[in-house]
Each structure stands twice: as C-alpha cells, then as structure tokens.
Design a protein around this motif. Structure first.
Motif, PDB file in Angstrom:
ATOM      1  N   VAL A  84     -33.419 -15.119 -84.294  1.00 21.93           N
ATOM      2  CA  VAL A  84     -32.928 -14.523 -85.533  1.00 21.93           C
ATOM      3  C   VAL A  84     -34.130 -14.072 -86.363  1.00 21.93           C
ATOM      4  O   VAL A  84     -35.017 -14.875 -86.663  1.00 21.93           O
ATOM      5  CB  VAL A  84     -32.074 -15.531 -86.343  1.00 21.93           C
ATOM      6  N   MET A  85     -34.120 -12.789 -86.733  1.00 25.55           N
ATOM      7  CA  MET A  85     -35.225 -12.220 -87.524  1.00 25.55           C
ATOM      8  C   MET A  85     -34.649 -11.558 -88.772  1.00 25.55           C
ATOM      9  O   MET A  85     -33.579 -10.937 -88.716  1.00 25.55           O
ATOM     10  CB  MET A  85     -35.999 -11.184 -86.702  1.00 25.55           C
ATOM     11  N   HIS A  86     -35.353 -11.661 -89.889  1.00 22.68           N
ATOM     12  CA  HIS A  86     -34.942 -10.965 -91.104  1.00 22.68           C
ATOM     13  C   HIS A  86     -36.169 -10.376 -91.787  1.00 22.68           C
ATOM     14  O   HIS A  86     -37.315 -10.764 -91.505  1.00 22.68           O
ATOM     15  CB  HIS A  86     -34.183 -11.906 -92.049  1.00 22.68           C
ATOM     16  N   THR A  87     -35.939  -9.446 -92.705  1.00 25.46           N
ATOM     17  CA  THR A  87     -37.041  -8.733 -93.358  1.00 25.46           C
ATOM     18  C   THR A  87     -37.242  -9.182 -94.800  1.00 25.46           C
ATOM     19  O   THR A  87     -37.911  -8.496 -95.567  1.00 25.46           O
ATOM     20  CB  THR A  87     -36.759  -7.222 -93.334  1.00 25.46           C
ATOM     21  N   GLY A  88     -36.655 -10.340 -95.150  1.00 26.06           N
ATOM     22  CA  GLY A  88     -36.774 -10.822 -96.520  1.00 26.06           C
ATOM     23  C   GLY A  88     -37.958 -11.745 -96.714  1.00 26.06           C
ATOM     24  O   GLY A  88     -38.962 -11.673 -96.008  1.00 26.06           O
ATOM     25  N   GLU A  89     -37.831 -12.649 -97.696  1.00 26.21           N
ATOM     26  CA  GLU A  89     -38.898 -13.582 -98.014  1.00 26.21           C
ATOM     27  C   GLU A  89     -39.003 -14.664 -96.947  1.00 26.21           C
ATOM     28  O   GLU A  89     -38.006 -15.101 -96.388  1.00 26.21           O
ATOM     29  CB  GLU A  89     -38.647 -14.244 -99.374  1.00 26.21           C
ATOM     30  N   GLY A  90     -40.242 -15.105 -96.685  1.00 28.45           N
ATOM     31  CA  GLY A  90     -40.454 -16.203 -95.759  1.00 28.45           C
ATOM     32  C   GLY A  90     -40.365 -17.532 -96.484  1.00 28.45           C
ATOM     33  O   GLY A  90     -40.045 -17.601 -97.666  1.00 28.45           O
ATOM     34  N   PHE A  91     -40.648 -18.617 -95.776  1.00 28.45           N
ATOM     35  CA  PHE A  91     -40.643 -19.938 -96.402  1.00 28.45           C
ATOM     36  C   PHE A  91     -41.571 -20.856 -95.614  1.00 28.45           C
ATOM     37  O   PHE A  91     -41.957 -20.568 -94.483  1.00 28.45           O
ATOM     38  CB  PHE A  91     -39.239 -20.516 -96.458  1.00 28.45           C
ATOM     39  N   ASP A  92     -41.937 -21.968 -96.249  1.00 27.08           N
ATOM     40  CA  ASP A  92     -42.814 -22.931 -95.604  1.00 27.08           C
ATOM     41  C   ASP A  92     -41.983 -23.821 -94.689  1.00 27.08           C
ATOM     42  O   ASP A  92     -41.469 -24.856 -95.098  1.00 27.08           O
ATOM     43  CB  ASP A  92     -43.510 -23.776 -96.673  1.00 27.08           C
ATOM     44  N   PHE A  93     -41.814 -23.388 -93.443  1.00 26.76           N
ATOM     45  CA  PHE A  93     -40.943 -24.125 -92.524  1.00 26.76           C
ATOM     46  C   PHE A  93     -41.522 -25.484 -92.156  1.00 26.76           C
ATOM     47  O   PHE A  93     -40.796 -26.414 -91.831  1.00 26.76           O
ATOM     48  CB  PHE A  93     -40.663 -23.300 -91.266  1.00 26.76           C
ATOM     49  N   ASN A  94     -42.858 -25.614 -92.205  1.00 27.93           N
ATOM     50  CA  ASN A  94     -43.473 -26.910 -91.908  1.00 27.93           C
ATOM     51  C   ASN A  94     -43.078 -27.952 -92.946  1.00 27.93           C
ATOM     52  O   ASN A  94     -42.824 -29.113 -92.631  1.00 27.93           O
ATOM     53  CB  ASN A  94     -45.001 -26.774 -91.875  1.00 27.93           C
TER      54      ASN A  94
END
Length: 576
Positions: free
Chosen positions: A518-528
């Motif tokens: 799943v890919m999106h073009t919005g804001e990322g996040f600190d998944f760690n």
C-alpha cells in the motif's frame, strides 16, 4: 344467468289424490317430471332418495304435517336451494307465519289458480338458478382462496429462506417482533451480518403498508445487505445501493424507513444512521446517561440521491453501553378505547428498567396496554449491547474458519488498484480487491484475515496519510465525534493525492505468500516510534491498535519512504 338443461323434477305432497292429479298436470306442462307423496313422512323419505328442483307441500296431512316435513327437508338441503311452496286453504296470518317459520319460500291458496301457480313457479325457478350461480361463484372463490393461501405460504417460505440468510443469532442482541393481526407477512425487517474484518452490521427496516406488498421490498434489501457486507462495503455504500434499488424497481409511494448500525470492532466505535424511524436511544455506561439519535435522512426509495457519511453519527463504545431502536408500530399500538400507547409510556419503561430486563418490560407493558384490541401495525424493537458485541467481534481474536468451499489457485498472479483523490471520495478499493480474490478462488479460510490487513493499511493511508488525521483525537467521546466529522469534511475537500494498492501471490519454498503493498502520496510518519509502543492495557483505546493487529497477522511488515509505503507478507499454505 345460465339455463338449466337437465330434466326438472318436482315433489308434490298432498293427501288428496285429486289435488295431486291437478298439480301434476299443471307442472307437466311446465316441463317437470313429478313425484308424489301422501304425507310428510313419505315426502321426507322420498326427498332423501331423489334430487328435486321444486316441492309443493300441503299443510294438513296425516302422519306428519307439512310444517314438520318442510323443516326436515330444509335441513337436508345443505348447500342446495330447493324452493318449497306451501298449498293451503288457510288464510289467517298465524298459519301463513308458520309457513315462513318452518322454511317455506312461498305459499299458494286453494283452489289453485294455474296462472298464479305458473308465476310463482317461474319466480322460484329464477331464485333457484340464481342460488345455483351464487353457489358456483362461492365454490370458485373458495378454490381461489385456497390457491391464494398456497401461493402466500409458498411466498412466505421463500421470504423466510432469503431473509434468514441475513439474520444470525447473537447473545448480545435481543429483539421482539410482532406481526399485525391476520397477516402472514411483516412490513418490518431485521437483518444482521458479521463484517469480514470483525464487527457487525444491523439493519432495521419498516416498509410502507402491511402484509405481502410490504414484504416484497425485503427481498432485494436482504440480498444487497448480505452481499455487500460480506464483500466489505461500508455503511454509506450499502444504504446507497439499497436506496437506488428500491427507487428504481418499486412503485411510486413505496418506501422504507430504516436504521443502519455499524459496530466496528477495530476502532471500537458504533456508527448510527437513521432514515425515517423513531429516535434511536443509546444508553451510556452511567445510569442516567443516554443519547437520542433522530432521523436525518429521507426514507429509502423516495429519491435516487447518493447517501454520504455526513448523516452517520459515531460514538465510542464504552462499558455497559446499550442501544435500543424500534419501528413506529410500537408507540402507535392502540387499546380498546382507541388510546395510543405513545412515547411517554415508552420513556417510563426506559426509566424504570435495567438493561437486563428492558426488552421484556417493554413487551409486557405494550401487551398489557393493548389488551384484546387488534394490532394494526407491525412491531419490531431491538436491544443491542454494544460493549458485549465489540468484545465478541474483536478482530484480535480472529479464528480460522474451516471450510472446503474454495481452494486457492496454486499459481503466481498479481493485481493493482490506483485510486486518485476523486475516486477515493466516491468509494473504497477494499471491496473491489476482495471481489478479485473471490473471483480467482482465493481460499475462504483466510479471507477475514486478509480483509482485516487491507482495511487497516488502507485506513492508515487515507486517514493519516492523505487526510492528516491524528488518532489521539479519539481519546475522548467528544473527540470521536469530532474525528469522524473532520474526516468527512477533509475527504470531501480532498483535491490531490492517491493511494495505490497491489496484491501479488508468489511462490516461496513449498508455500505461497500474498504480498500486500500500500502506497500513498500524503504525509509520512515515524513508523519506528509507532511499532515500538507497548501494547495498551485498555483494549478499547484505538490509537496504534491497527498497526499492531497487522503485525500479528502477517509474517513480515516493512515500511519505507517515511511510512508512505508499507509491504505486508501473509503466508498461504498450499495444502489445506
């Protein structure tokens, strides 16, 4: 009126031979075959042996008089009309009155007037033929009624088979349904279905009218409800499709008031949509806490408009939370004095009852109020313990459902869906992907888990990636409501961005794996940071639960591009 083609027969009863000969001569000219009796007893015996079209009865005779003979003959008639004309020399009112009381249809005074006798016989003949015609019509109506009853029972069988597929027995859902007097079918409909990723859909409908016409609408509603729920469609999509179906195929003036309940076991929320039914009551965890959810939409089938999420009310599910909904037949029950049960009595039941005995108290209150009066509308009321429901439907406890209905295709394949902002406003890609899996005979055993993974990853990409919503908003009841209102607003105003989902089945050693990307073009996040958070002790706090749920179901989950891309691996044993 039809003509009588068979040989007409007459029974002449008189103890005087001269009278029998005179009457016999007259009736022979009228086309009758005559039989004779010299007293009432002999006449009754002859009547039991032969079939007659007319009886001429003297009154004063030995052994048995004409009064008694006529009573017995009329008792033997059953469903056939045999006119009896009394022959008498008496003219006093009392004697003539006894003729009528004993069953006589007319009388003729002696001496006989052939013209008058002809007129009376002709009149009786018309009455007899009319009676024959009415009897035939009665038999036809009775046969028609039997056929209609058979068709109704056949329709009821089909109706029950179809609607029962969209109803499941749940320990935390109580309901009382009462059909109006003398009706095989109910215009009310209650449907329930489990969602693929854990959760529950409940639909309560009240169709226009009563009986079979009202029940007809239940068939397409049931089919759409169960099919779209199984494929993972959301509340708004399902009610939109039902609305279009009813508007397109049913007559003008036919509509369906409805309430749709969506219990989401992942976010621990309850979504409520009310279109034309009485206010839904949501009792909170505190004894005096309750919310009323009124109708915010036209009943289904009136217009062909799209139904959006803006009319959906969202609440967090808390301890001991109970929902109560009902059709208007409940408060419109009337008693023998034509007094309506009304909302005040229902509210009194709410105040005086605990959740454990609420349904039974309401039922007893209504039945006692109605007494022996007829029920003029169908009644359905539903009590749903939301807290117990979400505990039972928790996706963390997803178990493999053993089934041999489908086996997966042992081959490599792949598919991709790429949704722009405009597409995301209109629909979710998840049902489309699940439909693809079903069409390639993807194994049913894992469908629920795959649906959960897709739903969670898509929800994160849309809500947090493109829409920029924060899960922390949902830490309070007010925050829940605000979160979903803001979600609706931001999605409606979304101008750019896209979500791309790809599924790929590949061979890995002796097994196959399903790669979900799943890919999106919005804001990322600190998944760690998110993945390293400890499991919250309160399972009803939704923040971060989705990611941890996906991790528990997949053999591998990897994030990249600052959290904008996630790749999950789900293992599929090739031998089952």
């Amino acid at each position: 009126m039809g003509s009588d083609k068979h040989q007409k027969t007459a029974l002449i009863v008189d103890d005087e031979i001269i009278n029998r000969k005179i009457l016999g001569s007259i009736l022979k000219k009228e086309g009758y075959l005559c039989f004779f009796a010299v007293n009432g007893k002999e006449a009754v015996a002859l009547f039991q042996q032969e079939s007659f079209d007319l009886v001429l009865m003297d009154i004063m005779m030995p052994v048995m008089d004409g009064y008694e003979a006529t009573k017995q003959i009329k008792a033997l008639e059953k469903d056939v009309f045999i006119p009896v004309i009394f022959l008498t020399a008496m003219t006093d009112e009392e004697a003539l009155s006894r003729c009528v009381e004993s069953g006589g249809d007319d009388f003729l005074t002696k001496p006989y007037n052939s013209t008058l006798l002809h007129a009376k016989i002709s009149a009786m003949e018309r009455f007899r033929l009319l009676y024959v015609e009415l009897s035939e019509q009665k038999k036809s109506l009775e046969l028609y009624q039997v056929e209609i009853q058979h068709e109704l029972e056949f329709a009821e069988h089909i109706f029950q088979n179809i609607t029962s597929r969209a109803t499941i027995d749940l320990p935390y859902l109580k309901f009382w349904a009462s059909t109006m007097s003398q009706s095989l079918f109910s215009g009310d409909l209650l449907l329930t279905a489990r969602k693929p990723a854990g959760g529950l859909h409940v639909l309560l409908c009240d169709f226009t009218g009563h009986g079979l016409p009202a029940a007809v609408g239940a068939l397409p509603v049931s089919e759409i409800f169960i099919a779209m729920t199984n494929r993972g469609f959301e509340l708004a999509n399902i009610v939109t499709e039902i609305n279009k179906k009813l508007n397109r195929e049913l007559p003008t003036g036919f509509f369906c008031a409805a309430t749709f309940i969506d219990i989401d076991a992942t976010t621990h929320t309850i979504q409520i949509w009310n279109a034309g039914l009485p206010d839904i009551v949501l009792f909170g965890s505190n004894e005096n806490e309750s919310y009323r959810i009124p109708s915010t939409h036209l009943a289904l089938g009136i217009t062909n408009q799209e139904i959006g999420n803006k009319e959906v009310v969202v609440y967090p599910i808390t301890n001991n939370q109970v929902l109560f909904m009902y059709t208007d037949g409940l408060v419109e029950v009337v008693n023998d004095e034509d007094e309506m049960y009304g909302c005040e009595r229902l509210e009194r039941c709410f105040l005086e009852s605990k959740s454990s005995d609420l349904m039974e108290n309401i039922k007893q209150s209504v039945m006692l109020f109605r007494g022996d009066a007829n029920q003029h509308d169908d009644i359905t009321c539903v009590q749903l313990n939301c807290f117990e429901a979400v505990s039972d439907l928790n996706p963390d406890q997803i178990e493999t459902q053993k089934t041999a209905s489908k086996r997966m295709v042992a081959a490599e394949w792949g598919t991709t869906l790429d949704f722009t902002a405009e597409m995301l406003k209109e629909t979710s890609p998840i049902p489309m992907l699940m439909n693809t899996l079903s069409n390639i005979l993807f194994i049913d055993e894992f469908k629920q888990k795959i649906f959960t993974i897709l739903s969670e990853l898509y929800s994160n990409a849309l809500d947090h990636g493109l829409l920029g919503l924060k899960s922390e908003y949902k830490s309070t009841s007010e925050g829940f409501v605000g979160y979903y209102k803001e979600r609706e607003r931001r999605l409606a105003n979304l101008k750019e961005g896209r979500i791309k989902i790809s599924l790929e089945q590949i061979k890995c050693n002796d097994d196959y794996v399903l790669k979900i990307k799943v890919m999106h073009t919005g804001e990322g996040f600190d998944f760690n940071k998110i993945t390293s958070l400890p499991v919250h002790q309160d399972k009803f706090v939704p923040s971060g639960r989705g990611i941890k749920l996906v991790n528990s179901l997949c053999s591998k989950v990897e994030y990249s591009d600052e959290g904008r891309t996630v790749e999950a691996i789900f293992t599929l044993p090739s031998k089952t």
